[in-house]
Design an enzyme around this catalytic site. Structure first.
Site, short mmCIF file in Angstrom:
data_model
loop_
_atom_site.label_atom_id
_atom_site.label_comp_id
_atom_site.label_asym_id
_atom_site.label_seq_id
_atom_site.Cartn_x
_atom_site.Cartn_y
_atom_site.Cartn_z
N LYS A 1 0.86 -1.19 0.00
CA LYS A 1 0.00 0.00 0.00
C LYS A 1 0.90 1.23 0.00
O LYS A 1 1.89 1.29 0.73
CB LYS A 1 -0.88 -0.03 1.25
CG LYS A 1 -1.99 0.99 1.28
CD LYS A 1 -2.88 0.79 2.52
CE LYS A 1 -4.09 1.71 2.50
NZ LYS A 1 -4.95 1.48 3.69
N SER B 1 -9.60 1.00 2.32
CA SER B 1 -8.69 1.92 1.69
C SER B 1 -7.47 1.23 1.07
O SER B 1 -6.74 1.89 0.35
CB SER B 1 -8.21 2.96 2.70
OG SER B 1 -7.42 2.36 3.70
N SER C 1 -10.19 -1.49 6.25
CA SER C 1 -9.42 -1.17 5.04
C SER C 1 -8.56 -2.28 4.47
O SER C 1 -8.02 -2.15 3.39
CB SER C 1 -8.55 0.07 5.29
OG SER C 1 -9.36 1.22 5.26
#
Lengths: 576, 576
Positions: free
Chosen positions: B160, B235, B259
């Site tokens: 990420k 996310s 997320s």
């Protein structure tokens, strides 16, 4: 007595005295306080008391050594001495073999506890009959099942009063909480009861719990058993006094800025502040509920490091606090071998850059270092980095709700504020209410400090740190201002064992030198603390230091503690 | 598209649009954003791309299944399929025997990653050449020493973007952070690199990181590989898409409200949100620095639970994050046997009392329960107690700095706010700045909830909970509003595995019934979410659920996950 500019400026910074309400207190609360005191007085079994050699006030002003007197005047029977001078883990072994009963063990400690109370004023709540009944139940259970209730079967454990006790007033040092009678034990009391412990005494703590001292409106001051003029320390004030005097096998205190380590070090016992979340803290009075920037931690005090280890291991591995309280970590206590001194590197802090230590602390540090080196330990100097930032940050953390909860608990009764309550309410940022954003900024500073210290220790292969717990030995009552030595390890959340060095203050040796007297103070706080040390006023005070390891390496700290205290320093607190 | 009253009232509650500054953004920042986009475009090696069957916009509106197409059109060579459809732990084994090289493994995944990018728009940062070089170094090292660098030797891991990457822009979804180029890896990137992992792609996340969706001003939307009309979730948006598509062996995301679990569940992979403090989170962009009421947690996503276990164990036991970051617990990963289904009791949540689930979720729950019962598992209904209080409290925790840091990061560039940024900035108590006292009150509610849930599970001997990750399958982009199913386990801090059930949405089966249509909505939020589900618009969306255990019993959750996914549901994400 202190009349420093610093102290006065802190006292007058904010009109905190308005929280006092003499009329309300006298009318609504004082009668309850008086009843509480009378109940405590009535709870003392007369047959367990001894005749004091002189009125207590005279003993205090004479700097009387109550521990010496306990032995020299033979205040206990030989059998009682034998029992109460045996580590808890050995008592359990004897009970498991039927060589001792829980009732025998209990009676001996109860007797010694009541004498501790007479000299040091360590008790907030006494219930000998209930303790005896518990001990009888343990014996009955052993007789019936042929095995112990648990690893703390029949062990008389003293408890800091703030921990919720089923059906007993639990006030945490606040008069306004006199009506608080919890229906359930706090988690730790419950865990200990499940493991077979016996309860009979709950011990003193200062108003607000935020002094490294003892004064409160219920019972006043608690005293160091080795010198009754001095404070037992705090906030686990009674735990320091009772464990050093031997009135309980193990005690349980709590520590947010030094509150286990200060009373252990000052009073003459050992005390361990574990890393957070290994011992459950839920269920008790605290002005810091929900505060997680620098949480309070519960931990044991006692006269042997082996007992501290035994307590930690039993509590964690068999007590399983995480089944009662989700804050607690299901992180088993590991068996760690006592290290070989030749494999060890220890960093020693002689000065934290904030407050210079007094002569007896300096002497103890030197003597300990000498013995460590003789044993083959590698010793390096360790000056804590950013100690000032750490101390300022932790002080802000203590007060960053604007002391709202402390003020509320105080204002609810209007009780008179003690000297150190005023000091502490005005410390840090005092009455300033922080926003969440500002609090988070403090947390970021803290996390960076924790990682910086961790990386430093890892990189430099420093296994442990030895440092003073305070710039001085036990202070005079209501004269301990500086928390920097202990609070550092609260903000870092590093497990820290306060241990006795076997050194006691000697007024003929522990004097300021000519050189010392030329010293230029780095702050008003240092001046205040250093000027308080006059050799003749601290006679025979025990000198404790602290041993620190990395976060969550509690087992290693205790293992090293056993090596240092038992093998290298050869300190045995059961021998007198 | 949503035009609900609720949504509009939230959007207009506070004049948050003032944080947008079109002039500043266009003048000072847009050129940098455009350069960033161009750099990303240029970083895609042309020889690794494939020709799309139609322009991407058409594929999106057709609800194109890119995973099906990958296999049916044979976009990879047989060797590449073989490598990329092998679990990471087996790849490591093969590399350790010299049966595969790190370069072979890398090239296969790099190819599949670039195709994933073409279909799903999952990448924020691509550096294939550097990845290849790392893989070559791993091979050279193996050749020289005859052993692997570590347990993640040569494993291509996607990251990420928010996690600090040495010498690369790390913006966390904020345009204003485009100048942030850290000199060091964040802790987790460093640990993974130390263990031998290979990095080559960093993946998308939404603006502010506080959507369970993907939209941001750098790369726009990320798509579910099984239906390009739908969102990949967020996310960790890109991590969901790339791991489900097979473009990385394992991915790393972060989870503060769902997320990791939302993108795994929506996109078609598995994802694990560990208990806090097992995986290091330090070093990265976050608006929540110093926030500890409900901390974000890093964790792995992948196509096999065995790989998730392998990653967790390797990371913790050999990566020793606690030596780099004092927040991390030195709590070893325990080897836990896969449980016997006959010994298990699983609580199943069909409805959390807040938002009713849509037909495909209901069907998956029923099918899973049927199979669990057939396997001998005891299944009980579990309606989460105080779910509303938990959800309200966690929302307040997300926003209780008045969203100060989010606003600051947004205002610094004046970038346009996406739809869900506006929604989230206005959620909870929106712009209200909490005091420390108020924040602590939330923490007390949280701690009580954690203990209540823990005691309930212990008392009722419920080993695990299975629940929806969301009321729906992957939503249309920018239309995921409710976090209640995932965020519950953030406030409780219970380890939770989002897993694929093998069920995919079927528009012919997964319709609202007559009964359903008579349902009286319990809130505007529920109405908004439920009305969004129209069977024909979610064709073939994978259905993920989540498996939860008690705090810090991560190992048990993964062991049970292996039993349920591999043995009972027989889901194999490498087979197509």
């Amino acid at each position: 007595m202190i009349t420093s500019k610093l102290f006065h400026s802190l006292l007058t910074k904010d009109p905190l005295d308005t929280y006092e309400d003499s009329e309300k207190y006298t009318k609504d609360w004082l009668p309850k306080v008086e009843k509480y005191r009378q109940d405590l007085q009535n709870a003392i079994p007369k047959d367990l008391t001894v005749e004091l050699p002189k009125p207590i006030d005279e003993l205090i002003s004479e700097q009387f050594n109550a521990v010496d007197y306990l032995y020299s005047a033979k205040l206990l029977s030989p059998k009682e001495f034998e029992i109460t001078d045996t580590p808890a883990y050995k008592l359990v072994e004897k009970m498991s073999k039927g060589e001792l009963t829980a009732v025998e063990v209990f009676k001996a400690f109860a007797h010694r506890a009541i004498i501790a109370q007479q000299f040091t004023n360590c008790a907030m709540d006494i219930f000998i009959d209930e303790g005896l009944k518990q001990a009888e139940e343990r014996d009955a259970c052993f007789k019936e099942n042929g095995k112990l209730v648990g690893p703390l079967h029949g062990i008389p454990i003293s408890l800091k009063e703030q921990m919720n006790y089923r059906n007993k007033i639990t006030h945490g040092g606040y008069v306004s909480m006199l009506d608080h009678i919890p229906e359930e034990h706090g988690t730790t009391n419950q865990v200990l009861e499940n493991l077979g412990a016996v309860f009979y005494i709950r011990t003193t703590q200062p108003q607000t719990l935020m002094h490294l001292d003892s004064n409160n409106n219920f019972t006043g001051l608690t005293k160091c058993p080795f010198n009754l003029l001095l404070s037992s320390g705090g906030s686990s004030s009674g735990e320091g006094a009772i464990t050093a005097f031997g009135g309980s096998a193990i005690g349980v205190g709590s520590d947010i800025g030094g509150s286990i380590r200060a009373p252990a070090a000052y009073s003459g016992s050992h005390g361990f502040r574990p890393t957070t979340r290994r011992i459950a803290g839920s269920g008790g009075i605290s002005s810091g509920a929900g505060q997680e920037s620098v949480p309070a931690v519960l931990g044991p005090l006692g006269r042997s490091i082996d007992d501290i280890e035994y307590w930690m291991k039993s509590y964690i591995n068999e007590g399983k606090p995480w089944e009662l309280d989700a804050w607690s970590l299901p992180m088993k206590w590991r068996d760690v071998e006592k290290p070989n001194p030749k494999d060890l590197t220890i960093g020693v802090t002689y000065d934290d850059g904030l407050v210079r230590v007094t002569p007896p602390i300096r002497r103890a540090l030197n003597e300990v270092v000498e013995k460590l080196i003789a044993a083959g330990v590698k010793v390096v100097e360790f000056t804590p980095p950013k100690a000032k930032l750490a101390f300022e940050t932790v002080n802000k953390m203590y007060t960053c709700d604007g002391n709202y909860m402390q003020r509320k608990f105080l204002a609810d009764s209007g009780e008179p504020l003690t000297k150190l309550t005023k000091w502490n309410l005005n410390y840090g940022d005092g009455a300033k209410h922080y926003t969440v954003k500002e609090n988070r900024e403090l947390n970021v500073i803290r996390d960076n400090l924790r990682t910086e210290y961790t990386k430093f220790l890892v990189k430099n292969k420093i296994d442990f740190i030895i440092s003073p717990t305070y710039s001085n030995v036990a202070p005079h009552s209501e004269e301990v201002y500086n928390w920097s030595y202990t609070a550092l390890y609260n903000i870092l959340d590093f497990p820290t064992l306060a241990f006795q060095t076997g050194v006691f203050q000697d007024p003929n040796v522990d004097k300021w030198t000519e050189e010392d007297l030329k010293y230029k103070f780095r702050s008003d706080l240092e001046k205040l603390e250093n000027e308080n040390y006059k050799p003749d006023e601290f006679i025979g005070a025990p000198v404790g230091l602290q041993l620190t390891g990395r976060r969550y390496f509690d087992e290693e700290v205790i293992a090293a503690g056993k090596l240092i205290v038992n093998d290298i320093l050869k300190v045995d607190l059961y021998k007198h």
